[in-house]
Design an enzyme around this catalytic site. Sequence first.
Site, PDB file in Angstrom:
ATOM      1  N   TRP A 100       0.847  -1.203   0.000  1.00  0.00           N
ATOM      2  CA  TRP A 100       0.000   0.000   0.000  1.00  0.00           C
ATOM      3  C   TRP A 100       0.881   1.252   0.000  1.00  0.00           C
ATOM      4  O   TRP A 100       0.565   2.246  -0.650  1.00  0.00           O
ATOM      5  CB  TRP A 100      -0.899  -0.006   1.242  1.00  0.00           C
ATOM      6  N   HIS A 101       1.987   1.172   0.730  1.00  0.00           N
ATOM      7  CA  HIS A 101       2.852   2.353   0.835  1.00  0.00           C
ATOM      8  C   HIS A 101       3.519   2.722  -0.476  1.00  0.00           C
ATOM      9  O   HIS A 101       3.756   3.890  -0.748  1.00  0.00           O
ATOM     10  CB  HIS A 101       3.907   2.157   1.928  1.00  0.00           C
ATOM     11  N   GLY A 102       3.843   1.731  -1.268  1.00  0.00           N
ATOM     12  CA  GLY A 102       4.492   2.073  -2.533  1.00  0.00           C
ATOM     13  C   GLY A 102       4.706   0.863  -3.405  1.00  0.00           C
ATOM     14  O   GLY A 102       4.830  -0.262  -2.908  1.00  0.00           O
ATOM     15  N   PHE A 136       2.077   8.535  -1.241  1.00  0.00           N
ATOM     16  CA  PHE A 136       1.351   7.269  -1.158  1.00  0.00           C
ATOM     17  C   PHE A 136      -0.112   7.481  -1.519  1.00  0.00           C
ATOM     18  O   PHE A 136      -0.906   6.625  -1.484  1.00  0.00           O
ATOM     19  CB  PHE A 136       1.474   6.653   0.246  1.00  0.00           C
TER      20      PHE A 136
END
Lengths: 492, 349
Positions: free
Chosen positions: A329-331, A492
């Site tokens: 999800w972060h990257g 993000f």
Amino acid sequence: MMEEMVVLFNSFEFGLFFPTVTLLYFLLPHRFRWGMLLAASCFFYMMFIPQYIAILGVTIVIDYVAALWMVRPGLPTGKRKAILIGSILSTCLVLFVFKYWNFFHSNLAMLARLIGWNYPIRMLNIILPIGLSFHTFQSLSYVIEVYRGHQKPERHFGIYALYVMFYPQLVAGPIERPQNLLHQFRTPHLFEYQRVTDGLKLMLWGMFKKVVIADRLAIAVNHIYGDPRAYSGGPLLVATVFFAFQIYCDFSGYSDIAIGAAQVMGFRLMDNFNRPYFSKSIAEFWKRWHISLSTWFRDYLYIPLGGNRAKTWRWRMNLFVTFLVSGLWHGANWTYVIWGALNGGYLIASHSTQRLRQAMCQRLGLARFPTLHKVFRVATTFSLVCVAWIFFRANTISEAWYIITHLFRGLAHRWKPAGGYWNTGTDQAEWIIVLLSIGLMEGVHVLQRHRHIRQMLRERPMWLRWLIYYALVLGILFFGVFDNQQFIYFQF
Amino acid sequence: MHEFKQFFIRLLIFCSPFLCFALGVLIVDPYNYTGVSRFITDASKKSGFNRDPALMPFGYTLWNMIQFRRQPSANVLIGDSRVATLNVDYLRKITGQQYYNFGIPGGDCRSICDTFWYVARYTELKRVYIGISFHTYNDWSNRKVFTAPRGILNNPLRYFTDRNVLKTACNILRGLTTPKPLPANRDQFRAKKGKELPPQSGADNDHKNETWSIVLQGLAGEYQRWQYPESTYAELKRISEYCRSKQISLVFVVFPTSIEQQSLIIQAGLADSFSRFKQDIAGLGAVYDFDYPNEITIHRENFVDPMHLTAPILERIMNEVWGSTQSNQPPLSVTSPPLAAVDSRSRRN
């Protein structure tokens, strides 16, 4: 190339935007406020890339219609579920195209090369819409809550759009739940002196953390992490610890400004941080760090997967999968995936070794010194978190590995100023400023163990309060770094 | 409504010191940013930052950016403190051309590139002279002197809230109200350590020797960490191509450094890198290279510190680079000889 611009909370533009919107908000009758806030939020978002408002519009329309459709009387459960899945998939598709398409294709191409298949890569040359992961998750939480029956669908399209687009938390959270936020748009908010000033104080504190600590630390961190192979030992170690504080001050600073800005207008957003570096275990750390995201994953992924009410192996797998997804999800980068996996691994290891650690603690006699034991646990947790941050911050896995393997090499040599330790893009004065500021922040955290600092301040005489506020404003003005450094979580 | 009123009154009271402070900055206007206040002369304003070593990079950059924006010049001098000390009046006398001196004390190759693109935005350039040195032609050297001044130009509010601007304003007021002038800075290294500033003439040898060793120590550290500046070279190449396409005369001047500084390069094992630096710039434009063992570099009395020259030597360099007919001395600038010669020379001294 399109000129992009963001109304950053630490920018001159926000200094004009926020008071204007707030003033208008209080001057307008309640029935017009949602419209004004929605227009302001659209403007805020469109300052980045105006066309991208259409993407947000599509997500909003899909979830708005899906929620209304789901609650039609007499609709069978299977159909309701199908609508939910359709809504989730279409919302996630937008996220996938903009955020994960290139990552997915480059990895597929790499696999194809391994098996000798000529895979035609189609990379997209697009900029990631700002805060896409945040408003996607906020939108998803709405349809899921409506499906679960915890939230009535919002029939007013404007108010639902405002729930997704509310400017203080549009680009980097906190990721709100409909039960907490939606009804607040219907409640008239009066101008309350205490609430407004409390909100402003929170914004001031957030700004201090962002421009005095995070952006100053960023100079050294970017310098060292930009070319980590040029360093070993001390600078790598310091940059890693600095990054831990940078990301905390950057993100919690943003959250404080967001929560404070909303509070000034009378909205209560959820807390996102609770002194995370004082955690005594990784499990506790995740209850205190990015709370809105952690609870989102808990409620909408970990528990649906079975949570801890399953066999041990399944429970551990649920935990690991949740953290893997959180990393992704972060990257769209393997470094984030490893960061997530590492945190999942920590938690599993922590549960597996609980008895062993307790026995060791007894044998070493640490149980007789609870404070020392606590300090040891806090230090260990912080060290583990820092190791994971290396993957989060490093540009590639190989660089992260280099940093980990060179953290303690040539430590003594590199600490000599003439040997280059101080030449990390910052000078001695900046180091003093940053260390004092971190000390101040942690001091406030210690004071806040039982009560909020604002409550404590309220009981102090006015001259002392104002002295503190002046010190904070002057600290920001004179020691702040104002080079419009983006908030880390905006990407993000 | 009562709470609304109460809030605004308190906010006004709280902000009043800041408003007074902003008014003070507006009246002093230390960098002529607003241009509304003309109570203080430019010379007094410049003394607000050119006597404070910590303020010099910021002050010179912001001052030059603002001045150049108002009065652009087709002929520009770009570089660090060595360039900043060049006398443009003397240059006008010997060339008949008006030059703008955009030298920034504490500047590096990054600031050279930033300066070039900044000045190119405001005028059609004809002649650009860049003072460049090996120790700042270094990937590690990234002092970002343009960041804060650029931020101020982009955001007017920052002018009234920046601590460096406030410090300059205070220095100016102190200079105007104190009969004893502020000590002129000549040595950033010593001044940062809070020591008494050394004399410029070199008469006091103890002071000069101390300064000398401090500067050399700092340079030794920089050479230890020297890394080839790929990105800076690419940027200088872009500048060179731009000048060629616009028919701008681009000249590089490598100022002389003391023989001891030159020998530090060899001690750090950078002889090849030093040669490569000279090859790089030779490929970018015309070069006047004074940085090799010669009659200037072997004598300490020609220097204030290992890299800053005395006024007569600077004049001699200006005569040679800008082609004065008054000069009767033989030319000194050449392509540097093999560095082994530097090493043997420095040992003899």
